[in-house]
Write an enzyme that holds these catalytic residues in place. Structure first.
Site, PDB file in Angstrom:
ATOM      1  N   HIS A  21       1.236   4.845  -2.489  1.00 49.74           N
ATOM      2  CA  HIS A  21       0.757   5.638  -3.612  1.00 49.74           C
ATOM      3  C   HIS A  21       1.926   6.335  -4.302  1.00 49.74           C
ATOM      4  CE1 HIS A  21      -3.537   5.149  -2.829  1.00 49.74           C
ATOM      5  NE2 HIS A  21      -3.217   5.176  -1.546  1.00 49.74           N
TER       6      HIS A  21
ATOM      7  N   HIS B  50       0.846  -1.204   0.000  1.00 51.53           N
ATOM      8  CA  HIS B  50       0.000   0.000   0.000  1.00 51.53           C
ATOM      9  C   HIS B  50       0.874   1.244   0.000  1.00 51.53           C
ATOM     10  CE1 HIS B  50      -4.170   1.615   0.641  1.00 51.53           C
ATOM     11  NE2 HIS B  50      -3.422   2.713   0.785  1.00 51.53           N
TER      12      HIS B  50
ATOM     13  N   ASP C 235       1.379   4.085   2.917  1.00 49.11           N
ATOM     14  CA  ASP C 235       0.365   4.912   2.294  1.00 49.11           C
ATOM     15  C   ASP C 235       0.991   6.074   1.503  1.00 49.11           C
ATOM     16  OD1 ASP C 235      -2.176   5.634   1.563  1.00 49.11           O
ATOM     17  OD2 ASP C 235      -2.870   6.162   3.551  1.00 49.11           O
ATOM     18  N   ASP C 236       1.253   7.185   2.172  1.00 50.08           N
ATOM     19  CA  ASP C 236       1.840   8.369   1.550  1.00 50.08           C
ATOM     20  C   ASP C 236       2.920   8.951   2.463  1.00 50.08           C
ATOM     21  OD1 ASP C 236       0.037   8.820  -0.867  1.00 50.08           O
ATOM     22  OD2 ASP C 236      -1.457   8.814   0.742  1.00 50.08           O
TER      23      ASP C 236
ATOM     24  N   GLU D  47     -11.552   2.842   6.072  1.00 49.17           N
ATOM     25  CA  GLU D  47     -10.681   3.798   6.746  1.00 49.17           C
ATOM     26  C   GLU D  47     -11.534   4.984   7.190  1.00 49.17           C
ATOM     27  OE1 GLU D  47      -6.564   6.342   6.064  1.00 49.17           O
ATOM     28  OE2 GLU D  47      -8.004   6.144   4.442  1.00 49.17           O
TER      29      GLU D  47
ATOM     30  N   HIS E 187      -9.891   0.587  -1.935  1.00 48.84           N
ATOM     31  CA  HIS E 187      -9.847   1.136  -0.583  1.00 48.84           C
ATOM     32  C   HIS E 187     -11.209   0.951   0.086  1.00 48.84           C
ATOM     33  CE1 HIS E 187      -6.169   2.907  -1.906  1.00 48.84           C
ATOM     34  NE2 HIS E 187      -6.096   3.838  -0.982  1.00 48.84           N
TER      35      HIS E 187
END
Length: 354
Positions: free
Chosen positions: A30, A28, A293-294, A215, A212
């Site tokens: 991005h 995961h 994630d980021d 969340e 997704h």
């Protein structure tokens, strides 16, 4: 008579193994969010892009996306960061640096998510944009030794017809590095079931469905990913902890949840790191693949997610090794790669701590 006390011995923490040496898979991450902060600043200078102060301060921005205004601010910062990626050199630099960062964190396999529509206007269109990403991925994988594949991700804030276009594009490149199809952005907007035809295009061609869910929205969003989109993995999925029945289903079906603890806290889904229900999912038998994630916006990369599990949830080295195994088994890495990484996990655990 004065009593003489023996000097106290310092209390030492038990030795722990280095989590950056633990082989793992990263499922995961991005594309834009994988960028190094220093690279963001250099590319902004290169192209004359004026970044918001929250991105140019040198510190991760303060974020909270549990309301619409907070999510809009997060998306605006993400769009600003993406605006510095303007040419082939920028794309190749991002991918090569991401591969180097993965290797430094012990990741032997990366599945990176990209929405090529975000880069198409500057790179000559959807096809040239995706082909450039795939070529950069292939080159970076060979140079770094990290296996890298791509998940094409649609944006649930856009029309489902756009998602179908991307699904067909993903299928076209299924034998050239694309392994899955995702659905990103705010789960509270754009119902998963509206994108069912796009996911059918992808899964009928053998691509993994990895949307997704769970969340910013609750357990019902995860159920929709499973029932309406045929999800084989769920991006995030952490709020399955709110439903015992859903926990049982995920465990029985061995659906891997790509849990991103640092981003959960940064976006306000949970107030503190110890509130993220890692232990509950783990004890319920739900497979997890910890993800960053980021990192550009949340300030921590892959190994730090394992550190968080150790520090705030008391995961032992044996349990951390099992988390790494779950990430590898949940990946789309070929069997020989999975076997090599799993053997590496066993070797990490057999090595002395400290």
């Amino acid at each position: 008579m004065e009593q003489v006390l023996a000097p106290s011995r310092p209390v030492t923490e038990p030795a722990q193994r280095d989590l950056r040496l633990l082989p793992k898979a990263h499922l995961h991450l991005h594309f834009t969010g994988s960028m190094r902060p220093a690279t963001l600043m250099e590319l902004a200078d290169k192209h004359g892009v004026r970044l918001p102060e929250a991105l140019s301060s040198g510190e991760p921005p303060k974020l909270r996306a549990t309301d619409e205004r907070g999510w809009f601010r997060f998306q605006r910062l993400y769009d600003s960061a993406r605006s510095v990626l303007r040419d082939e050199e920028d794309i190749r630099r991002l991918v090569h640096e991401a591969a180097e960062d993965e290797r430094a964190d012990g990741s032997g396999w990366l599945e990176i998510q990209v929405d090529p529509t975000s880069y198409a206007p500057r790179l000559g269109g959807l096809i040239p944009a995706l082909e450039l990403v795939l070529d950069a991925v292939d080159e970076a994988s060979r140079m770094s030794g990290v296996g890298i594949r791509v998940l094409v991700a649609a944006n649930r804030m856009k029309h489902p017809l756009d998602a179908r276009t991307l699904a067909r594009l993903a299928v076209r490149y299924a034998d050239q590095g694309v392994v899955g199809f995702g659905l990103s952005n705010d789960e509270r907007r754009g119902l998963a079931r509206d994108f069912d035809r796009a996911f059918r295009i992808a899964t009928d061609a053998g691509l993994l469905a990895a949307p997704h869910g769970g969340e910013l929205a609750g357990p019902s969003s995860i159920r929709s990913c499973l029932d309406d989109l045929g999800a084989g993995r769920v991006g995030h999925g952490v709020r399955a902890a709110e439903s015992p029945a859903l926990l049982r289903r995920l465990a029985e079906d061995q659906v891997t949840c790509e849990v991103c603890p640092a981003s959960n806290v940064a976006l306000g889904v949970y107030e503190h790191p110890q509130d993220v229900p890692l232990r509950r999912l783990f004890d319920a038998g739900v497979p997890m693949a910890l993800g960053a994630d980021d990192p550009l916006l949340f300030g921590s990369r892959l190994a730090e997610q394992y550190e968080l599990a150790r520090e705030h949830h008391g995961f032992t080295d044996e349990e951390l090794a099992e988390l790494a195994r779950q990430s590898i088994r949940g990946s789309l890495a070929p069997e020989p790669v999975q076997g090599r990484l799993l053997a590496g996990v066993d070797a990490w655990l057999e090595a002395p701590a400290g």
